[in-house]
Design a protein around this motif. Structure first.
Motif, PDB file in Angstrom:
ATOM      1  N   GLN A   1       0.846  -1.182   0.000  1.00  0.00           N
ATOM      2  CA  GLN A   1       0.000   0.000   0.000  1.00  0.00           C
ATOM      3  C   GLN A   1       0.889   1.242   0.000  1.00  0.00           C
ATOM      4  OE1 GLN A   1      -2.566  -2.008   3.356  1.00  0.00           O
ATOM      5  NE2 GLN A   1      -3.336   0.024   2.922  1.00  0.00           N
ATOM      6  N   PRO A   2       0.355   2.390  -0.406  1.00  0.00           N
ATOM      7  CA  PRO A   2       1.148   3.628  -0.388  1.00  0.00           C
ATOM      8  C   PRO A   2       1.696   3.944   1.008  1.00  0.00           C
ATOM      9  CG  PRO A   2      -0.887   3.964  -1.601  1.00  0.00           C
ATOM     10  CD  PRO A   2      -0.959   2.598  -0.996  1.00  0.00           C
ATOM     11  N   GLU A   3       0.917   3.654   2.041  1.00  0.00           N
ATOM     12  CA  GLU A   3       1.370   3.921   3.409  1.00  0.00           C
ATOM     13  C   GLU A   3       2.549   3.031   3.777  1.00  0.00           C
ATOM     14  OE1 GLU A   3      -2.721   5.222   2.832  1.00  0.00           O
ATOM     15  OE2 GLU A   3      -1.821   3.260   2.589  1.00  0.00           O
ATOM     16  N   HIS A   4       2.519   1.778   3.332  1.00  0.00           N
ATOM     17  CA  HIS A   4       3.652   0.881   3.584  1.00  0.00           C
ATOM     18  C   HIS A   4       4.912   1.402   2.893  1.00  0.00           C
ATOM     19  CE1 HIS A   4       0.586  -2.453   4.396  1.00  0.00           C
ATOM     20  NE2 HIS A   4       1.276  -2.335   5.510  1.00  0.00           N
ATOM     21  N   ARG A   5       4.764   1.850   1.660  1.00  0.00           N
ATOM     22  CA  ARG A   5       5.928   2.385   0.934  1.00  0.00           C
ATOM     23  C   ARG A   5       6.452   3.645   1.610  1.00  0.00           C
ATOM     24  NH1 ARG A   5       2.695   0.763  -3.444  1.00  0.00           N
ATOM     25  NH2 ARG A   5       2.044   2.898  -3.894  1.00  0.00           N
TER      26      ARG A   5
ATOM     27  N   GLU B   1       7.402   9.094  15.486  1.00  0.00           N
ATOM     28  CA  GLU B   1       7.842   9.895  14.334  1.00  0.00           C
ATOM     29  C   GLU B   1       7.184   9.404  13.045  1.00  0.00           C
ATOM     30  OE1 GLU B   1      12.376  11.111  15.520  1.00  0.00           O
ATOM     31  OE2 GLU B   1      12.003   9.065  14.813  1.00  0.00           O
ATOM     32  N   VAL B   2       7.090   8.098  12.897  1.00  0.00           N
ATOM     33  CA  VAL B   2       6.485   7.530  11.694  1.00  0.00           C
ATOM     34  C   VAL B   2       5.011   7.914  11.634  1.00  0.00           C
ATOM     35  CG1 VAL B   2       5.903   5.393  10.477  1.00  0.00           C
ATOM     36  CG2 VAL B   2       8.132   5.636  11.573  1.00  0.00           C
ATOM     37  N   ALA B   3       4.305   7.784  12.758  1.00  0.00           N
ATOM     38  CA  ALA B   3       2.884   8.136  12.797  1.00  0.00           C
ATOM     39  C   ALA B   3       2.677   9.609  12.464  1.00  0.00           C
ATOM     40  CB  ALA B   3       2.301   7.814  14.170  1.00  0.00           C
ATOM     41  N   ALA B   4       3.523  10.474  13.022  1.00  0.00           N
ATOM     42  CA  ALA B   4       3.402  11.907  12.741  1.00  0.00           C
ATOM     43  C   ALA B   4       3.696  12.200  11.278  1.00  0.00           C
ATOM     44  CB  ALA B   4       4.347  12.698  13.641  1.00  0.00           C
ATOM     45  N   GLY B   5       4.702  11.536  10.720  1.00  0.00           N
ATOM     46  CA  GLY B   5       5.044  11.747   9.318  1.00  0.00           C
ATOM     47  C   GLY B   5       3.954  11.294   8.363  1.00  0.00           C
ATOM     48  N   LEU B   6       3.234  10.251   8.740  1.00  0.00           N
ATOM     49  CA  LEU B   6       2.134   9.756   7.904  1.00  0.00           C
ATOM     50  C   LEU B   6       0.830  10.487   8.168  1.00  0.00           C
ATOM     51  CD1 LEU B   6       2.667   5.897   8.208  1.00  0.00           C
ATOM     52  CD2 LEU B   6       3.175   7.338   6.240  1.00  0.00           C
ATOM     53  N   ASP B   7       0.783  11.236   9.272  1.00  0.00           N
ATOM     54  CA  ASP B   7      -0.439  11.914   9.706  1.00  0.00           C
ATOM     55  C   ASP B   7      -1.559  10.900   9.934  1.00  0.00           C
ATOM     56  OD1 ASP B   7      -1.874  14.144  10.540  1.00  0.00           O
ATOM     57  OD2 ASP B   7      -2.671  14.542   8.534  1.00  0.00           O
ATOM     58  N   LEU B   8      -1.196   9.794  10.601  1.00  0.00           N
ATOM     59  CA  LEU B   8      -2.143   8.731  10.935  1.00  0.00           C
ATOM     60  C   LEU B   8      -2.111   8.505  12.443  1.00  0.00           C
ATOM     61  CD1 LEU B   8      -1.379   6.007   8.236  1.00  0.00           C
ATOM     62  CD2 LEU B   8      -3.447   7.397   8.413  1.00  0.00           C
ATOM     63  N   PRO B   9      -3.210   7.997  12.998  1.00  0.00           N
ATOM     64  CA  PRO B   9      -3.187   7.645  14.427  1.00  0.00           C
ATOM     65  C   PRO B   9      -2.119   6.586  14.705  1.00  0.00           C
ATOM     66  CG  PRO B   9      -5.433   7.578  13.563  1.00  0.00           C
ATOM     67  CD  PRO B   9      -4.506   7.763  12.387  1.00  0.00           C
ATOM     68  N   VAL B  10      -1.575   6.617  15.903  1.00  0.00           N
ATOM     69  CA  VAL B  10      -0.534   5.667  16.278  1.00  0.00           C
ATOM     70  C   VAL B  10      -1.055   4.237  16.177  1.00  0.00           C
ATOM     71  CG1 VAL B  10       0.936   4.875  18.182  1.00  0.00           C
ATOM     72  CG2 VAL B  10       0.693   7.308  17.730  1.00  0.00           C
ATOM     73  N   SER B  11      -2.302   4.010  16.548  1.00  0.00           N
ATOM     74  CA  SER B  11      -2.853   2.651  16.506  1.00  0.00           C
ATOM     75  C   SER B  11      -2.868   2.102  15.078  1.00  0.00           C
ATOM     76  CB  SER B  11      -4.266   2.628  17.085  1.00  0.00           C
ATOM     77  OG  SER B  11      -5.106   3.523  16.373  1.00  0.00           O
ATOM     78  N   VAL B  12      -3.186   2.927  14.108  1.00  0.00           N
ATOM     79  CA  VAL B  12      -3.183   2.509  12.705  1.00  0.00           C
ATOM     80  C   VAL B  12      -1.754   2.280  12.238  1.00  0.00           C
ATOM     81  CG1 VAL B  12      -3.727   3.237  10.347  1.00  0.00           C
ATOM     82  CG2 VAL B  12      -5.366   3.672  12.198  1.00  0.00           C
ATOM     83  N   THR B  13      -0.867   3.173  12.622  1.00  0.00           N
ATOM     84  CA  THR B  13       0.544   3.055  12.241  1.00  0.00           C
ATOM     85  C   THR B  13       1.149   1.766  12.780  1.00  0.00           C
ATOM     86  OG1 THR B  13       0.735   5.461  12.229  1.00  0.00           O
ATOM     87  CG2 THR B  13       2.783   4.210  12.317  1.00  0.00           C
ATOM     88  N   LYS B  14       0.824   1.401  14.013  1.00  0.00           N
ATOM     89  CA  LYS B  14       1.362   0.162  14.596  1.00  0.00           C
ATOM     90  C   LYS B  14       0.920  -1.059  13.792  1.00  0.00           C
ATOM     91  CE  LYS B  14       1.913   1.568  19.406  1.00  0.00           C
ATOM     92  NZ  LYS B  14       1.472   1.306  20.799  1.00  0.00           N
ATOM     93  N   ILE B  15      -0.290  -1.055  13.284  1.00  0.00           N
ATOM     94  CA  ILE B  15      -0.770  -2.179  12.475  1.00  0.00           C
ATOM     95  C   ILE B  15       0.047  -2.279  11.191  1.00  0.00           C
ATOM     96  CG2 ILE B  15      -2.732  -3.051  11.126  1.00  0.00           C
ATOM     97  CD1 ILE B  15      -4.541  -1.785  13.327  1.00  0.00           C
ATOM     98  N   LEU B  16       0.290  -1.136  10.550  1.00  0.00           N
ATOM     99  CA  LEU B  16       1.074  -1.126   9.313  1.00  0.00           C
ATOM    100  C   LEU B  16       2.516  -1.538   9.580  1.00  0.00           C
ATOM    101  CD1 LEU B  16      -0.323   2.177   7.766  1.00  0.00           C
ATOM    102  CD2 LEU B  16      -0.970  -0.169   7.191  1.00  0.00           C
ATOM    103  N   LEU B  17       3.076  -1.073  10.681  1.00  0.00           N
ATOM    104  CA  LEU B  17       4.452  -1.437  11.037  1.00  0.00           C
ATOM    105  C   LEU B  17       4.563  -2.932  11.306  1.00  0.00           C
ATOM    106  CD1 LEU B  17       5.295   1.543  13.405  1.00  0.00           C
ATOM    107  CD2 LEU B  17       6.183   1.157  11.099  1.00  0.00           C
TER     108      LEU B  17
END
Length: 118
Positions: free
Chosen positions: A45-49, A63-79
C-alpha cells in the motif's frame, strides 16, 4: 480522505503488541525470510511504501505516525505488517548509559546529590 479501517483492512489491533512510541524501526537493506532467502515483497500500500522510505534512517513509532499523519494505533498495524514481512526491523531504543558503555556510579551519585541541593 481514506478511513483508517480501510488502510488497515478492517483490523483494529496489530498482530504484535510490543511496539511502544519509542520503538526504533529501520528498513532492512535486503529483506530475508526465516531461511535466509531474499524476500520479494508483495504489492504494498502507499502507506507501507511511505513507512519504508521514512525508515531508511532509524525512526521511532511516534515519528512515523506523525510523518504519515495517521493515528498511532493505525501506524502500529502497518508497522507490524512490514516487520512480519521482514522488510523492517524493530528494536527498543538504546539508552544513553548503555550507548556510552554504562554510567559511572560516581557520576550518577554526583547528579543525584546535585538534584537534591536544588
Amino acid at each position: 480522505m481514506v478511513r483508517p479501517y480501510t488502510i488497515t483492512r478492517g483490523r483494529t489491533a496489530p498482530e504484535r503488541d510490543d511496539f511502544t512510541l519509542i520503538t526504533v524501526l529501520t528498513t532492512r537493506e535486503e529483506p530475508l525470510d526465516e531461511r535466509g532467502v531474499p524476500l520479494r515483497p508483495g504489492r504494498l500500500q502507499p502507506e507501507h511504501r511511505a513507512i519504508l522510505a521514512r525508515c531508511r534512517r532509524p525512526s521511532a513509532v511516534a515519528e512515523v505516525a506523525a510523518g504519515l499523519d495517521l493515528p498511532v494505533s493505525v501506524t502500529k498495524i502497518l508497522l507490524a505488517d512490514l516487520v512480519g514481512q521482514g522488510l523492517l526491523t524493530a528494536r527498543a531504543p538504546l539508552t544513553v548509559a548503555r550507548a556510552a558503555g554504562g554510567a559511572d556510579r560516581s557520576t550518577l551519585a554526583a547528579v543525584r546529590d546535585g538534584l537534591r541541593r536544588l
